[in-house]
Write an enzyme that holds these catalytic residues in place. Structure first.
Site, PDB file in Angstrom:
ATOM      1  N   TYR A 139      53.505 -56.332 -35.924  1.00  0.00           N
ATOM      2  CA  TYR A 139      54.820 -56.549 -36.530  1.00  0.00           C
ATOM      3  C   TYR A 139      55.095 -55.473 -37.592  1.00  0.00           C
ATOM      4  CZ  TYR A 139      58.349 -58.945 -39.455  1.00  0.00           C
ATOM      5  OH  TYR A 139      59.465 -59.274 -40.181  1.00  0.00           O
ATOM      6  N   LYS A 143      58.216 -52.726 -37.843  1.00  0.00           N
ATOM      7  CA  LYS A 143      59.199 -52.712 -38.929  1.00  0.00           C
ATOM      8  C   LYS A 143      59.167 -51.368 -39.674  1.00  0.00           C
ATOM      9  CE  LYS A 143      61.102 -56.798 -38.464  1.00  0.00           C
ATOM     10  NZ  LYS A 143      62.522 -57.000 -38.178  1.00  0.00           N
TER      11      LYS A 143
HETATM   12  N1  LIG Z   1      61.458 -65.090 -42.422  1.00  0.00           N
HETATM   13  C1  LIG Z   1      60.916 -64.120 -43.127  1.00  0.00           C
HETATM   14  O1  LIG Z   1      60.131 -64.361 -44.069  1.00  0.00           O
HETATM   15  C2  LIG Z   1      61.258 -62.691 -42.824  1.00  0.00           C
HETATM   16  C3  LIG Z   1      60.687 -61.716 -43.665  1.00  0.00           C
HETATM   17  C4  LIG Z   1      60.967 -60.379 -43.401  1.00  0.00           C
HETATM   18  C5  LIG Z   1      61.789 -60.030 -42.358  1.00  0.00           C
HETATM   19  N2  LIG Z   1      62.333 -60.988 -41.555  1.00  0.00           N
HETATM   20  C6  LIG Z   1      63.183 -60.543 -40.457  1.00  0.00           C
HETATM   21  O2  LIG Z   1      64.402 -61.244 -40.437  1.00  0.00           O
HETATM   22  C7  LIG Z   1      64.881 -61.350 -39.091  1.00  0.00           C
HETATM   23  C8  LIG Z   1      65.188 -62.809 -38.773  1.00  0.00           C
HETATM   24  O3  LIG Z   1      63.980 -63.530 -38.910  1.00  0.00           O
HETATM   25  P1  LIG Z   1      63.904 -65.123 -39.104  1.00  0.00           P
HETATM   26  O4  LIG Z   1      62.940 -65.378 -40.171  1.00  0.00           O
HETATM   27  O5  LIG Z   1      65.278 -65.689 -39.152  1.00  0.00           O
HETATM   28  O6  LIG Z   1      63.181 -65.487 -37.718  1.00  0.00           O
HETATM   29  P2  LIG Z   1      63.288 -66.763 -36.761  1.00  0.00           P
HETATM   30  O7  LIG Z   1      63.727 -67.957 -37.514  1.00  0.00           O
HETATM   31  O8  LIG Z   1      61.983 -66.784 -36.041  1.00  0.00           O
HETATM   32  O9  LIG Z   1      64.458 -66.341 -35.751  1.00  0.00           O
HETATM   33  C9  LIG Z   1      64.282 -65.227 -34.926  1.00  0.00           C
HETATM   34  C10 LIG Z   1      65.581 -65.003 -34.185  1.00  0.00           C
HETATM   35  O10 LIG Z   1      65.423 -63.845 -33.364  1.00  0.00           O
HETATM   36  C11 LIG Z   1      65.766 -64.214 -32.037  1.00  0.00           C
HETATM   37  N3  LIG Z   1      65.081 -63.402 -31.034  1.00  0.00           N
HETATM   38  C12 LIG Z   1      63.761 -63.263 -30.812  1.00  0.00           C
HETATM   39  N4  LIG Z   1      63.544 -62.442 -29.767  1.00  0.00           N
HETATM   40  C13 LIG Z   1      64.763 -62.066 -29.318  1.00  0.00           C
HETATM   41  C14 LIG Z   1      65.228 -61.233 -28.277  1.00  0.00           C
HETATM   42  N5  LIG Z   1      64.382 -60.607 -27.423  1.00  0.00           N
HETATM   43  N6  LIG Z   1      66.563 -61.055 -28.117  1.00  0.00           N
HETATM   44  C15 LIG Z   1      67.427 -61.679 -28.937  1.00  0.00           C
HETATM   45  N7  LIG Z   1      67.071 -62.497 -29.924  1.00  0.00           N
HETATM   46  C16 LIG Z   1      65.744 -62.690 -30.117  1.00  0.00           C
HETATM   47  C17 LIG Z   1      65.400 -65.690 -31.927  1.00  0.00           C
HETATM   48  O11 LIG Z   1      66.048 -66.268 -30.807  1.00  0.00           O
HETATM   49  P3  LIG Z   1      65.386 -67.523 -29.985  1.00  0.00           P
HETATM   50  O12 LIG Z   1      65.781 -68.768 -30.743  1.00  0.00           O
HETATM   51  O13 LIG Z   1      66.009 -67.410 -28.648  1.00  0.00           O
HETATM   52  O14 LIG Z   1      63.900 -67.309 -29.979  1.00  0.00           O
HETATM   53  C18 LIG Z   1      65.920 -66.168 -33.266  1.00  0.00           C
HETATM   54  O15 LIG Z   1      67.304 -66.340 -33.234  1.00  0.00           O
HETATM   55  C19 LIG Z   1      63.772 -60.763 -38.208  1.00  0.00           C
HETATM   56  O16 LIG Z   1      64.103 -59.432 -37.862  1.00  0.00           O
HETATM   57  C20 LIG Z   1      62.552 -60.796 -39.096  1.00  0.00           C
HETATM   58  O17 LIG Z   1      61.600 -59.829 -38.762  1.00  0.00           O
HETATM   59  C21 LIG Z   1      62.077 -62.314 -41.753  1.00  0.00           C
END
Ligand SMILES: NC(=O)c1ccc[n+]([C@@H]2O[C@H](COP(=O)([O-])OP(=O)(O)OC[C@H]3O[C@@H](n4cnc5c(N)ncnc54)[C@H](OP(=O)(O)O)[C@@H]3O)[C@@H](O)[C@H]2O)c1
Length: 240
Positions: A139, A143
């Site tokens: 991951y 990133k």
């Molecule tokens: N949460 C954190 O602490 C955190 C920290 C740093 C960065 N981020 C970044 O923030 C962003 C959102 O993360 P989150 O925490 O909201 O994650 P999350 O709750 O796990 O949601 C991930 C989202 O991405 C979608 N997704 C996964 N694979 C996909 C694909 N091939 N095509 C289209 N959509 C896809 C999922 O859809 P499905 O429901 O269909 O699986 C879901 O809507 C990500 O880029 C993550 O790396 C998050």
């Protein structure tokens, strides 16, 4: 750029940060929110248009692009995070496919609309782009590469009037990091911070308390200074 009367597309819009971004864009007066999801999505606000969009599926990306006729802001939010130890190459490839090549393909498909509107691209990255989190090295690699890509896009698209922003997210309370027992900001805090940073025109947006703690040193640091220095080569090449 503020969101009033703007058209925005958010990938991974069905849950987590993406879902909060949809609601925050609506709250800020967006005229249309395209919600990219892999499965079906329902939203009570008629300004939301669901788009079937797996960011690893080129035919879905092209179909989605054909359904949109105007776009001011593209938010590349969809992402995956899988625990690994760098021994399983399929896991590394999966991260690169979704977190790096996904945003690259989606951006190219919507670029003509963004050039026309002199719009903005917002790539949701992570503190793991700045330093690896070794429990999720695959991951972290994806990133870090996506940050590097964001910086090149910024330099290459500046002359088109398209701005490119990296969101350096800290821990946010979503499904993605359920396993981490650490303080996490809410998805609403993250969404507000992202649009506030976009409004202020910040190249790197630090939307939550943990990420804000490194904002100043990032902006004053060697990597940022080198980015600016190297970007000048694009300008001098363009000037002949
Ligand atoms: N949460 C954190 O602490 C955190 C920290 C740093 C960065 N981020 C970044 O923030 C962003 C959102 O993360 P989150 O925490 O909201 O994650 P999350 O709750 O796990 O949601 C991930 C989202 O991405 C979608 N997704 C996964 N694979 C996909 C694909 N091939 N095509 C289209 N959509 C896809 C999922 O859809 P499905 O429901 O269909 O699986 C879901 O809507 C990500 O880029 C993550 O790396 C998050």
């Amino acid at each position: 750029m503020d969101m009033e009367n703007k058209t925005v597309l958010i990938t991974g819009a069905n849950r987590g940060i993406g879902r909060a971004l949809v609601d925050e864009a609506l709250r800020r007066g967006a005229r249309r929110v395209y919600a990219g999801t892999r499965g079906p999505l329902q939203h009570s606000d008629e300004r939301v248009t669901p788009l079937t969009l797996d960011v690893t599926d080129e035919s879905q990306i092209q179909k989605a692009a054909a359904e949109v006729d105007r776009l001011d802001v593209l938010i590349n939010n969809a992402g995956v995070a899988i625990y690994d130890d760098l021994s399983d190459f399929e896991v590394i490839e999966k991260h690169l496919a979704v977190n790096l090549l996904g945003p690259a393909h989606v951006t190219q498909a919507f670029l003509p609309l963004l050039k026309r509107s002199k719009g903005a691209i917002v790539n949701n990255l992570s503190l793991a782009a700045l330093a690896p989190l070794p429990v999720i090295p695959g991951y972290s690699i994806s990133k870090a590469a996506a940050l590097n890509m964001t910086q090149s896009m910024r330099a290459l698209l500046a002359r088109e009037g398209v701005t490119v922003h990296a969101v350096v997210l800290g821990p946010i309370d979503t499904d993605m990091n359920r396993g981490f027992d650490i303080p996490k900001a809410s998805t609403e805090t993250a969404a507000r911070g992202i649009f506030d940073g976009l409004e202020r025109g910040e190249e790197e947006i630090f939307p939550d308390p943990v990420s804000q703690s490194v904002a100043e040193s990032w902006r004053a640091g060697a990597a940022k200074a080198l980015e600016r220095q190297f970007a000048a080569f694009v300008r001098s090449a363009a000037n002949g």
